[in-house]
Design an enzyme around this catalytic site. Structure first.
Site, PDB file in Angstrom:
ATOM      1  N   GLU A  83       0.778  -1.302   0.040  1.00 21.43           N
ATOM      2  CA  GLU A  83      -0.106  -0.161   0.164  1.00 21.43           C
ATOM      3  C   GLU A  83       0.920   1.196  -0.120  1.00 21.43           C
ATOM      4  OE1 GLU A  83      -2.448  -0.654   3.586  1.00 21.43           O
ATOM      5  OE2 GLU A  83      -3.938  -1.894   2.224  1.00 21.43           O
ATOM      6  N   GLU A 114       7.554 -22.042   7.303  1.00 21.98           N
ATOM      7  CA  GLU A 114       7.853 -21.366   8.542  1.00 21.98           C
ATOM      8  C   GLU A 114       9.066 -21.871   9.376  1.00 21.98           C
ATOM      9  OE1 GLU A 114       5.252 -21.664  12.207  1.00 21.98           O
ATOM     10  OE2 GLU A 114       4.090 -20.751  10.706  1.00 21.98           O
TER      11      GLU A 114
END
Length: 271
Positions: A83, A114
């Site tokens: 953004e 992960e």
């Protein structure tokens, strides 16, 4: 160390028999828990401000900001990074979000991604990360191997490291230069850190990136004067910013915006 650490994020919910609750009670109780998040974030504002100031210093020298995380934490970092260009007109390579498992993990979980302690540094090396940059590791548990491995390698190379976690005293908190430990308490749904923990991470990331953009001059007054004019809504918003600043009518302001390509350039040229 990880095994001995007490994870607040894994503690039992303060509520039980969720499956027997009325729907209104479920959402009301979730809302009651959500109300605690902003108060928890307030307690770490000094650390957040420190991160902003240290990052701004490096940005002025051409540095960048990196986020690394897995699952929800990784997605939130990518969301925040994505953004920045449209909101502040910054290049896409100044704030970068990376997730364990790569881009495919944005939509679908990648099993065991992960757990790889070496992959984060490999991912970061693709961007030639240097000591002029800042690395923020995001992990509600504070024990995610992908994040901890990336942080450890970054520190070895003199890179400023930050940890956003919801477990005070976790390895991520103790292993980073600036820990941001947001204790939101147990989740409404036991262990579901996409809820309060994720909300707190989003708040902190909003603060860091927005305050950083303000500090480096990408905001004028309270306006997004460097936003990309990528759709009709943003062109209209930019036009109204120019009207307000310069006292032009709508058509004049719109023509100026289109001519100069941004609110800031238009205002600087015509003021």
């Amino acid at each position: 160390m990880i095994e001995k650490h007490i994870k607040i994020t894994e503690e039992p919910s303060l509520y039980d028999r969720l499956d027997e609750m009325k729907t209104l009670d479920i959402v009301a109780n979730i809302n009651n828990e959500d109300k605690k998040v902003a108060d928890a974030v307030e307690l770490v504002l000094p650390q957040v401000a420190q991160v902003v100031d240290e990052t701004a210093k490096r940005f002025e020298k051409g540095g960048r900001l990196f986020y690394i995380g897995a699952g929800t934490s990784g997605r939130l970092g990518i969301l925040d990074a994505s953004e920045i260009p449209p909101t502040f007109g910054m290049p896409y390579d100044r704030v970068i979000g990376l997730i364990a498992g790569g881009d495919s993990a944005i939509r679908k979980a990648v099993e065991f991604a992960e757990d790889d302690t070496e992959q984060a540094w490999k991912d970061l090396q693709e961007y030639n990360i240097t000591k002029n940059d800042v690395l923020i590791g995001i992990a509600a548990s504070g024990t995610t191997p992908y994040v901890l491995g990336g942080i450890a390698d970054a520190k070895k190379h003199g890179i400023l490291t930050v940890g956003i976690t919801n477990n005070p005293g976790s390895p991520l908190a103790t292993d980073t230069d600036i820990p941001i430990e947001v204790n939101v308490g147990p989740e409404f749904l036991t262990g579901s850190t996409r809820m309060k923990s994720g909300t707190s991470q989003k708040l902190v990331l909003n603060m860091i990136s927005t305050a950083l953009m303000i500090r480096i001059g990408r905001v004028k007054g309270n306006k997004m004067v460097n936003m990309q004019l990528s759709n009709t809504k943003l062109v209209d918003r930019g036009t109204r910013y120019i009207m307000e600043e310069l006292g032009l009518n709508y058509d004049e302001a719109e023509k100026a915006l289109i001519k100069y390509g941004s609110v800031k350039r238009a205002i600087d040229a015509l003021k």
